[in-house]
Design a protein around this motif. Structure first.
Motif, PDB file in Angstrom:
ATOM      1  N   ARG A  87       5.055  12.536  25.953  1.00  0.00           N
ATOM      2  CA  ARG A  87       4.104  12.711  24.851  1.00  0.00           C
ATOM      3  C   ARG A  87       3.414  14.074  24.920  1.00  0.00           C
ATOM      4  O   ARG A  87       3.309  14.777  23.920  1.00  0.00           O
ATOM      5  CB  ARG A  87       3.066  11.598  24.886  1.00  0.00           C
ATOM      6  CG  ARG A  87       2.122  11.584  23.695  1.00  0.00           C
ATOM      7  CD  ARG A  87       1.031  10.537  23.852  1.00  0.00           C
ATOM      8  NE  ARG A  87       0.069  10.902  24.874  1.00  0.00           N
ATOM      9  CZ  ARG A  87      -0.937  11.767  24.685  1.00  0.00           C
ATOM     10  NH1 ARG A  87      -1.099  12.336  23.511  1.00  0.00           N
ATOM     11  NH2 ARG A  87      -1.772  12.044  25.667  1.00  0.00           N
ATOM     12  N   SER A  90       5.793  16.836  23.924  1.00  0.00           N
ATOM     13  CA  SER A  90       5.981  16.881  22.469  1.00  0.00           C
ATOM     14  C   SER A  90       4.811  17.587  21.794  1.00  0.00           C
ATOM     15  O   SER A  90       5.001  18.406  20.890  1.00  0.00           O
ATOM     16  CB  SER A  90       6.120  15.469  21.909  1.00  0.00           C
ATOM     17  OG  SER A  90       7.281  14.859  22.414  1.00  0.00           O
ATOM     18  N   LEU A  91       3.591  17.299  22.245  1.00  0.00           N
ATOM     19  CA  LEU A  91       2.413  17.969  21.686  1.00  0.00           C
ATOM     20  C   LEU A  91       2.427  19.467  21.987  1.00  0.00           C
ATOM     21  O   LEU A  91       2.103  20.289  21.128  1.00  0.00           O
ATOM     22  CB  LEU A  91       1.130  17.344  22.241  1.00  0.00           C
ATOM     23  CG  LEU A  91       0.792  15.938  21.759  1.00  0.00           C
ATOM     24  CD1 LEU A  91      -0.420  15.395  22.514  1.00  0.00           C
ATOM     25  CD2 LEU A  91       0.534  15.943  20.270  1.00  0.00           C
ATOM     26  N   GLU A  94       4.968  21.377  19.841  1.00  0.00           N
ATOM     27  CA  GLU A  94       4.540  21.574  18.456  1.00  0.00           C
ATOM     28  C   GLU A  94       3.719  22.840  18.291  1.00  0.00           C
ATOM     29  O   GLU A  94       3.674  23.420  17.217  1.00  0.00           O
ATOM     30  CB  GLU A  94       3.718  20.368  17.982  1.00  0.00           C
ATOM     31  CG  GLU A  94       4.539  19.120  17.753  1.00  0.00           C
ATOM     32  CD  GLU A  94       3.678  17.918  17.428  1.00  0.00           C
ATOM     33  OE1 GLU A  94       2.450  18.067  17.288  1.00  0.00           O
ATOM     34  OE2 GLU A  94       4.242  16.816  17.298  1.00  0.00           O
ATOM     35  N   ARG A  95       3.070  23.270  19.352  1.00  0.00           N
ATOM     36  CA  ARG A  95       2.229  24.461  19.277  1.00  0.00           C
ATOM     37  C   ARG A  95       3.004  25.756  19.476  1.00  0.00           C
ATOM     38  O   ARG A  95       2.449  26.834  19.284  1.00  0.00           O
ATOM     39  CB  ARG A  95       1.112  24.371  20.300  1.00  0.00           C
ATOM     40  CG  ARG A  95       0.179  23.245  19.977  1.00  0.00           C
ATOM     41  CD  ARG A  95      -0.986  23.236  20.891  1.00  0.00           C
ATOM     42  NE  ARG A  95      -1.879  22.160  20.490  1.00  0.00           N
ATOM     43  CZ  ARG A  95      -3.155  22.328  20.262  1.00  0.00           C
ATOM     44  NH1 ARG A  95      -3.693  23.500  20.405  1.00  0.00           N
ATOM     45  NH2 ARG A  95      -3.894  21.321  19.905  1.00  0.00           N
TER      46      ARG A  95
END
Length: 159
Positions: A87, A90-91, A94-95
């Motif tokens: 998780r 994935s975060l 995204e950045r």
């Protein structure tokens, strides 16, 4: 071609005392763990009961072995840890910019094991540009995932 944008966070990396080799190694280990988890999932441990036909002399340590309990706790904790790592990655992904995300995906997370020079050709960038993008992306991931390893301060005092 437009002007290349620099992330404000990238500008500060040059002044921080970061051990680049150790940081890169930590990020690569993290990415490899997540890649394996995404590819095969979590493999649970099971208790193995093997009977011995030989008499064993036990010492009086009063220690109790709770094999099933230890394995159950490990299975629950490890699976939760791997889900959380997935998780967080994935975060963090995204950045990243789309190019950085693609470089990290091709280099570390795809299961094909493609060489970097093949990825360079498919993406249409030079080898040096690919390596620069990869280095910047690994640095950003290290900061976002808190995996950065700091250099030990060198003391100037002579004893």
């Amino acid at each position: 071609m437009g002007k290349r944008r620099k992330n404000n966070l990238q500008l500060t990396f040059n002044i921080l005392p970061i051990d680049e080799k150790a940081t890169r190694r930590a990020v690569e280990e993290y990415l490899e763990t997540v890649r394996q988890y995404r590819q095969i999932g979590f493999v649970r441990r099971e208790a193995a009961v093997t009977q011995a036909y030989v008499y064993r002399e036990h010492q009086t340590t009063n220690a109790i072995s709770k094999q099933t309990e230890t394995i159950a706790v490990y299975n629950v904790d490890k699976e939760a840890e791997l889900k959380e790592k997935d998780r967080l990655l994935s975060l963090a992904m995204e950045r990243l910019s789309s190019v950085q995300r693609e470089v990290i995906q091709r280099s570390y997370l795809d299961n094909e094991g493609e060489f970097d020079y093949i990825s360079c050709g498919e993406m249409g960038v030079s080898d040096s540009t690919f390596r620069r993008i990869k280095k910047e992306a690994v640095s950003l991931l290290a900061m976002q995932l808190r995996l950065a390893k700091w250099d030990e301060p060198k003391s100037n005092m002579v004893l």
